[in-house]
Design a protein around this motif. Structure first.
Motif, PDB file in Angstrom:
ATOM      1  N   ALA A 306     -37.944  10.737  45.165  1.00 16.92           N
ATOM      2  CA  ALA A 306     -36.444  10.188  45.077  1.00 16.92           C
ATOM      3  C   ALA A 306     -36.283  10.203  43.677  1.00 16.92           C
ATOM      4  N   ASP A 307     -35.245  10.537  42.907  1.00 18.43           N
ATOM      5  CA  ASP A 307     -34.893  10.490  41.458  1.00 18.43           C
ATOM      6  C   ASP A 307     -34.641   8.919  41.302  1.00 18.43           C
ATOM      7  N   VAL A 308     -33.947   8.109  42.332  1.00 23.22           N
ATOM      8  CA  VAL A 308     -33.664   6.636  41.904  1.00 23.22           C
ATOM      9  C   VAL A 308     -33.727   6.091  43.179  1.00 23.22           C
ATOM     10  N   ILE A 309     -34.428   4.838  43.110  1.00 18.00           N
ATOM     11  CA  ILE A 309     -34.609   4.179  44.516  1.00 18.00           C
ATOM     12  C   ILE A 309     -33.955   2.629  44.054  1.00 18.00           C
ATOM     13  N   ILE A 310     -32.814   2.515  44.961  1.00 21.65           N
ATOM     14  CA  ILE A 310     -32.242   1.211  44.897  1.00 21.65           C
ATOM     15  C   ILE A 310     -32.549   0.216  46.092  1.00 21.65           C
ATOM     16  N   ALA A 311     -33.221  -0.763  45.794  1.00 20.28           N
ATOM     17  CA  ALA A 311     -33.864  -1.692  47.016  1.00 20.28           C
ATOM     18  C   ALA A 311     -32.875  -3.078  47.067  1.00 20.28           C
ATOM     19  N   ILE A 312     -32.502  -3.562  48.082  1.00 21.12           N
ATOM     20  CA  ILE A 312     -32.029  -4.624  48.210  1.00 21.12           C
ATOM     21  C   ILE A 312     -32.951  -5.525  49.166  1.00 21.12           C
TER      22      ILE A 312
END
Ligand code: FAD
Length: 346
Positions: A306-312
């Motif tokens: 993945a180019d960008v991983i956004i985690a919450i």
């Protein structure tokens, strides 16, 4: 981990120096090359360059000659083509025999195949017939130049370690690689290569299997591997309703697709075909949302493209925060609606 061959294998392999070149199996279905084969041409090109050898695509099928140009454009110097009506549909028996005959005649040093249903089946059959080693489901490929060894890396022991496996005394060295693990190579339009066309005699009446009918899979197609935005949810979403509301809500607002961790799948909140990771699919979207997902290694191996991983995640020590591009420590039920609601109004 090292696969050490016994004396028998060394004898069978003969003089290893006679094996030269990197081969990629060009998997095609109804005249379309599977993207993973093109990705492997990119990876194969790098290996071939390091070794100073040729990269070849092996194209089997019926009336598939026209596909050779695409194979050159993706970096191959040569295409081995076997065109025969009996190769129109994939069958282990025919493809294995033709591939093995080619390999015995031209002695490639390395053979790469996509870890698709077809590639996994063919690679195992070819490796068995050639009595050589095969590293399946690799996530990384490199070369030890001094020993001319393929370094094939893959998760092992339930994904707890990444093992680099070598085949010291066997040739060819074989590996399968999952779709989307390698990057698609840049096309070189008009690039040409050499075509080696081989004739084979395959008579339907001599074959053990016959294709009677091709039945298209019914039901929703979940093509996560091609998705540009994936909103994936894990156990942190609490229950099926939470999963539906949070994941589908944000995915819909962004025009993305939904993915899931194994915990969410095992809880019965969503079907297995949405599972991302070692025993699910490998994905390479532009943006990957990991919502309430801890970031176990078996999940991470599926999202590293993945180019960008956004985690919450509510837990600031969750392993996902070591891998992500942007991390938000907080409750998905509070944070995600702050994103979804304004997007819905656009
Ligand atoms: P958990 O690890 O339980 O994490 C849930 C997270 O949610 C926690 O970090 C918690 O802090 C957070 N959280 C809780 N409430 C909230 C909230 N309100 N808001 C925000 N965050 C919250 N797993 C896969 O995903 N894919 C695979 O393909 C896969 N293959 C496997 C193969 C093998 C051989 C094995 C042994 C395991 C495999 N697993 C796979 C399982 C893997 O080890 C993990 O168990 C799994 O990924 C955990 O899923 P999870 O992150 O959803 O759950």
């Amino acid at each position: 981990l090292t696969t050490l061959a016994g004396a028998e294998a060394a004898v069978l392999s003969g003089d290893l120096g006679r094996y030269q070149g990197v081969w990629v199996f060009i998997e095609q279905r109804e005249g379309q090359i599977m993207p993973v084969s093109l990705e492997l041409l990119g990876a194969g090109r790098q290996l071939a360059q390091k070794l100073g050898v040729e990269l070849a695509g092996v194209l089997l099928g019926h009336q598939v000659c026209g596909l050779a140009n695409k194979v050159y454009e993706c970096g191959a110097d040569k295409v081995y083509l076997v065109d025969n009506p009996a190769l129109r549909y994939y069958r282990t028996e025919t493809y294995m025999q033709v591939f093995v005959d080619l390999a015995k005649e031209y002695l490639p040093e390395i053979i790469l195949m996509g870890a698709t249903t077809t590639g996994r089946d063919l690679a195992g059959a070819v490796a068995t017939e050639l009595r050589t080693g095969l590293t399946a489901d690799c996530t990384g490929l490199d070369i030890d130049l001094q020993q001319r060894l393929l370094l094939a890396t893959r998760p092992a022991f339930g994904g707890n370690i990444m093992a680099t496996i070598v085949s010291k005394a066997h040739r060819p060295q074989m590996a399968t690689v999952r779709p989307k693990v390698m990057r698609m190579p840049a096309l070189a339009p008009g690039r040409q290569g050499a075509l080696v066309q081989k004739e084979v005699s395959l008579k339907e009446e001599d074959l053990l299997t016959r294709v009677l009918e091709i039945v298209q899979e019914q039901g929703e197609q979940v093509n996560l591997q091609e998705a540009e935005i994936i909103v994936a949810g894990g156990r942190g979403l609490g229950d099926r309703d939470g999963f539906q509301k949070i994941c589908f809500g944000l995915a819909e607002a962004l025009g993305g697709r939904v993915g899931a961790s194994r915990a969410a799948v095992e809880a019965g909140w969503i079907d297995h075909k949405y599972q991302v990771g070692q025993t699910g699919v490998t994905v390479a979207p532009k943006i990957y949302f990991a919502l309430g997902i801890s970031g176990a290694i078996q999940h991470l191996v599926g999202i590293r493209g993945a180019d960008v991983i956004i985690a919450i995640n509510t837990d600031p020590n969750a392993p996902i925060f070591k891998e992500c591009t942007y991390g938000l420590v907080g409750d998905v039920f509070k944070l995600v609606p702050l994103l979804t609601e304004p997007l819905k109004e656009l």
